[in-house]
Design an enzyme around this catalytic site. Structure first.
Site, PDB file in Angstrom:
ATOM      1  N   LYS A  34       9.230   3.884  -2.124  1.00  0.00           N
ATOM      2  CA  LYS A  34       9.166   4.154  -3.564  1.00  0.00           C
ATOM      3  C   LYS A  34       8.192   5.278  -3.875  1.00  0.00           C
ATOM      4  O   LYS A  34       8.500   6.184  -4.641  1.00  0.00           O
ATOM      5  CB  LYS A  34       8.701   2.920  -4.346  1.00  0.00           C
TER       6      LYS A  34
ATOM      7  N   ARG B 223       7.305  -5.630 -12.030  1.00  0.00           N
ATOM      8  CA  ARG B 223       7.388  -6.382 -10.781  1.00  0.00           C
ATOM      9  C   ARG B 223       7.625  -7.859 -11.030  1.00  0.00           C
ATOM     10  O   ARG B 223       7.706  -8.636 -10.086  1.00  0.00           O
ATOM     11  CB  ARG B 223       6.075  -6.227 -10.017  1.00  0.00           C
TER      12      ARG B 223
ATOM     13  N   ARG C 278       1.628   2.786   8.266  1.00  0.00           N
ATOM     14  CA  ARG C 278       0.852   3.332   7.146  1.00  0.00           C
ATOM     15  C   ARG C 278      -0.588   2.843   7.200  1.00  0.00           C
ATOM     16  O   ARG C 278      -1.513   3.566   6.840  1.00  0.00           O
ATOM     17  CB  ARG C 278       1.509   2.931   5.825  1.00  0.00           C
TER      18      ARG C 278
ATOM     19  N   ARG D 118      -4.949   1.837   4.463  1.00  0.00           N
ATOM     20  CA  ARG D 118      -4.870   0.968   3.290  1.00  0.00           C
ATOM     21  C   ARG D 118      -5.233  -0.452   3.674  1.00  0.00           C
ATOM     22  O   ARG D 118      -4.688  -1.012   4.616  1.00  0.00           O
ATOM     23  CB  ARG D 118      -3.456   1.004   2.700  1.00  0.00           C
TER      24      ARG D 118
ATOM     25  N   ARG E 123       2.478  -9.726   0.602  1.00  0.00           N
ATOM     26  CA  ARG E 123       3.132  -8.768  -0.300  1.00  0.00           C
ATOM     27  C   ARG E 123       4.639  -8.953  -0.282  1.00  0.00           C
ATOM     28  O   ARG E 123       5.296  -8.886  -1.319  1.00  0.00           O
ATOM     29  CB  ARG E 123       2.737  -7.334   0.075  1.00  0.00           C
TER      30      ARG E 123
HETATM   31  P1  AMP Z   1       1.612  -0.834  -4.582  1.00  0.00           P
HETATM   32  O1  AMP Z   1       0.829   0.396  -4.295  1.00  0.00           O
HETATM   33  O2  AMP Z   1       2.697  -0.597  -5.605  1.00  0.00           O
HETATM   34  O3  AMP Z   1       2.149  -1.499  -3.358  1.00  0.00           O
HETATM   35  O4  AMP Z   1       0.616  -1.877  -5.281  1.00  0.00           O
HETATM   36  C1  AMP Z   1      -0.561  -2.312  -4.624  1.00  0.00           C
HETATM   37  C2  AMP Z   1      -1.059  -3.601  -5.266  1.00  0.00           C
HETATM   38  O5  AMP Z   1      -1.359  -3.387  -6.653  1.00  0.00           O
HETATM   39  C3  AMP Z   1      -0.060  -4.769  -5.266  1.00  0.00           C
HETATM   40  O6  AMP Z   1      -0.034  -5.477  -4.044  1.00  0.00           O
HETATM   41  C4  AMP Z   1      -0.582  -5.598  -6.428  1.00  0.00           C
HETATM   42  O7  AMP Z   1      -1.748  -6.305  -6.064  1.00  0.00           O
HETATM   43  C5  AMP Z   1      -0.999  -4.528  -7.425  1.00  0.00           C
HETATM   44  N1  AMP Z   1       0.139  -4.153  -8.314  1.00  0.00           N
HETATM   45  C6  AMP Z   1       0.752  -2.949  -8.380  1.00  0.00           C
HETATM   46  N2  AMP Z   1       1.723  -2.960  -9.304  1.00  0.00           N
HETATM   47  C7  AMP Z   1       1.744  -4.215  -9.829  1.00  0.00           C
HETATM   48  C8  AMP Z   1       2.515  -4.871 -10.819  1.00  0.00           C
HETATM   49  N3  AMP Z   1       3.507  -4.239 -11.486  1.00  0.00           N
HETATM   50  N4  AMP Z   1       2.240  -6.171 -11.089  1.00  0.00           N
HETATM   51  C9  AMP Z   1       1.254  -6.830 -10.455  1.00  0.00           C
HETATM   52  N5  AMP Z   1       0.491  -6.277  -9.509  1.00  0.00           N
HETATM   53  C10 AMP Z   1       0.713  -4.976  -9.194  1.00  0.00           C
END
Ligand code: AMP
Length: 193
Positions: free
Chosen positions: A20, A95, A134, A140, A151
């Site tokens: 994404k 989400r 990654r 990360r 996740r």
């Molecule tokens: P990502 O970089 O999109 O994988 O997001 C990293 C982390 O941020 C996720 O594992 C969640 O803890 C938090 N996060 C990101 N977007 C959301 C969302 N829409 N709702 C809830 N938590 C989020």
């Protein structure tokens, strides 16, 4: 895409590791719209040790979703920024079904609609491989094996049901090929709609 200079608004969905972020960045550059990714915003806030950062750190570090109210509040203010007049690509929001309903309400308030919902599909074993890679490349903290499991669990329990919420509107894209192929596929599918 934005040939008529109409705003273009896209919701980009898919499990963690589906690509994404990368596709979002490529498409945002092509269409000249901001890519809005709450995960990126949270990581920056955590790094800067802001109040929001401290609030979301434990969730983000353990691979749990941040509570809906916090994410929705963040997105409400972000979507009201002036750079969104050209449109946006939402990467990682909504989400949950509650977030999707809130987005609908927020857009209605702003007299806006989203144009496309794209779902990047990638099988689990490839996702895990990519996320572990990654972890090595980007360092990360949420790309370790245990956190990856959380996740993916959160994704299947809370995010995947959104595919039913958006139903017929979902454009399915195979996220397994090389980057440039995936981008081309998205462009072709959107261009033919
Ligand atoms: P990502 O970089 O999109 O994988 O997001 C990293 C982390 O941020 C996720 O594992 C969640 O803890 C938090 N996060 C990101 N977007 C959301 C969302 N829409 N709702 C809830 N938590 C989020």
């Amino acid at each position: 895409m934005s040939v008529l200079n109409n705003p273009i608004r896209v919701i980009l969905m898919g499990p963690p590791g589906a690509g994404k972020g990368t596709q979002g960045e490529i498409l945002a550059a092509l269409w000249q719209v901001p890519r809005i990714a709450p995960g990126d915003i949270f990581r920056a806030e955590i790094k800067a040790e802001t109040e929001l950062g401290l609030k979301v750190k434990a969730f983000s570090d353990s691979g749990k979703l941040v509570p809906d109210e916090t994410v929705i509040e963040l997105m409400r203010s972000r979507l009201n920024q002036p750079d969104t007049s050209s449109g946006w690509i939402l990467d990682g929001f909504p989400r949950t079904v509650v977030q999707a309903e809130s987005l609908d309400m927020l857009l209605a308030e702003m007299s806006q609609v989203y144009d496309y919902v794209i779902n990047l599909e990638v099988p689990d074993h490839i996702l895990i491989e990519r996320l572990l890679l990654r972890a090595k490349q980007d360092g990360r903290v949420d790309d370790t094996e245990d956190v990856i499991k959380n996740r993916l669990q959160e994704y299947y329990a809370k995010t995947k049901p959104l595919l039913d919420f958006y139903g017929q509107r979902v454009i399915v894209i195979d996220g397994t090929p090389v980057l440039s192929e995936v981008t081309k596929d998205i462009q072709n599918k959107l261009g033919s709609l």
